[in-house]
Design an enzyme around this catalytic site. Structure first.
Site, PDB file in Angstrom:
ATOM      1  N   SER A 149       0.856  -1.186   0.000  1.00  0.00           N
ATOM      2  CA  SER A 149       0.000   0.000   0.000  1.00  0.00           C
ATOM      3  C   SER A 149       0.887   1.228   0.000  1.00  0.00           C
ATOM      4  CB  SER A 149      -0.885   0.001   1.254  1.00  0.00           C
ATOM      5  OG  SER A 149      -1.508   1.257   1.450  1.00  0.00           O
ATOM      6  N   TYR A 162      -1.394  -0.362  10.688  1.00  0.00           N
ATOM      7  CA  TYR A 162      -1.484  -0.678   9.258  1.00  0.00           C
ATOM      8  C   TYR A 162      -0.183  -0.286   8.568  1.00  0.00           C
ATOM      9  CZ  TYR A 162      -3.358  -0.944   4.501  1.00  0.00           C
ATOM     10  OH  TYR A 162      -3.574  -1.262   3.180  1.00  0.00           O
TER      11      TYR A 162
END
Length: 254
Positions: A149, A162
């Site tokens: 990501s 995350y």
């Protein structure tokens, strides 16, 4: 020029929706037989039927990648039933955002279990087969594509754990790349920006609102956009390795 994937086999985790499902369709369209791994077998069955109608070959593997035995079994069943393993797309993951202060610890544990340990379990089980495939026809090269990501590059308030999992995926991918690239196993990292999948829907309502506000007015990427990137990476000639691909919507600034 692109190399088609005829005669090869790909395993895609998190294949029941979003980027995983789109990647499976894209790899099948390039000629690969595809093993579809996820927990929601009803969706996998529907996807396998779509692939079959289009003339492809797919098998369904009910798999929870956070269970090492299940991850290993998914790899072994792929090889047993389809004959080999040339491509692993490590896509399974969750994105649970929000402040670290007073965050539910269960969310952190879930992200580490899926985003990091699930990826590592699949990578560990797949590597011997990828190394073997890299020495064989038809292509004499194999690929592991790890889906990260933008959060694996840019740390941001509200996504601490995350960020941590995706930075770890990046570090693992680069170190592994250096280890196996000389044996023609290519390790590639794909880092999508804002993408229109169900990923954000797993968050608590107040967090979903924050995400919506942050990307209001931004035309997000589609799962098919990222699948197109994955297909590009794995169809490069043997001497070409795309090590890292960062893909943002044009309107995304951060």
């Amino acid at each position: 020029m692109a190399d088609r994937l005829d005669g090869t086999v790909a395993l895609v985790t998190g294949a029941s929706s979003g980027i995983g499902a789109a990647a499976a369709l894209a790899l099948s369209a390039e000629g690969a037989a595809v093993a579809l791994a996820a927990r929601r077998t009803d969706r996998l069955t529907d996807l396998a039927a779509r692939i079959a109608v289009a003339g492809g070959d797919a098998i369904v593997l009910e798999t929870d990648v956070t269970d090492e035995a299940q991850a290993r079994q998914a790899v072994e069943r792929t090889v047993d039933e389809l004959g080999r393993l040339d491509t692993l797309v490590n896509n399974a993951g969750v994105m649970l955002l929000g402040p670290a202060v007073d965050a539910p610890l269960s969310e952190w544990e879930r992200m580490v279990s899926i985003n990091l340990m699930g990826l590592l379990y699949c990578a560990h089980a797949a590597l011997p087969h990828l190394l073997e495939a890299a020495g064989k026809q038809p292509r004499r090269v194999a690929d592991m594509v790890n889906i990260s990501s933008v959060a694996g590059r840019v740390a941001r308030n509200g996504s601490a754990v995350y960020n941590a999992t995706k930075h770890a995926v990046g570090a693992f991918s680069e170190a592994l790349r250096q280890e196996v690239t000389g044996r023609f196993v290519r390790i590639s990292l794909v880092e999508p920006g804002a993408t229109a999948t169900e990923l954000a829907s797993h968050n608590r309502p107040e967090v979903r609102t924050t995400i919506q506000q942050r990307f209001e007015g931004v035309e997000r990427l589609s799962a098919e956009d990222i699948a197109d990137n994955i297909a590009y990476i794995v169809t490069r000639p043997r001497h070409v390795a795309v090590n890292e691909m960062l893909v943002r919507p044009t309107q995304q600034t951060g």
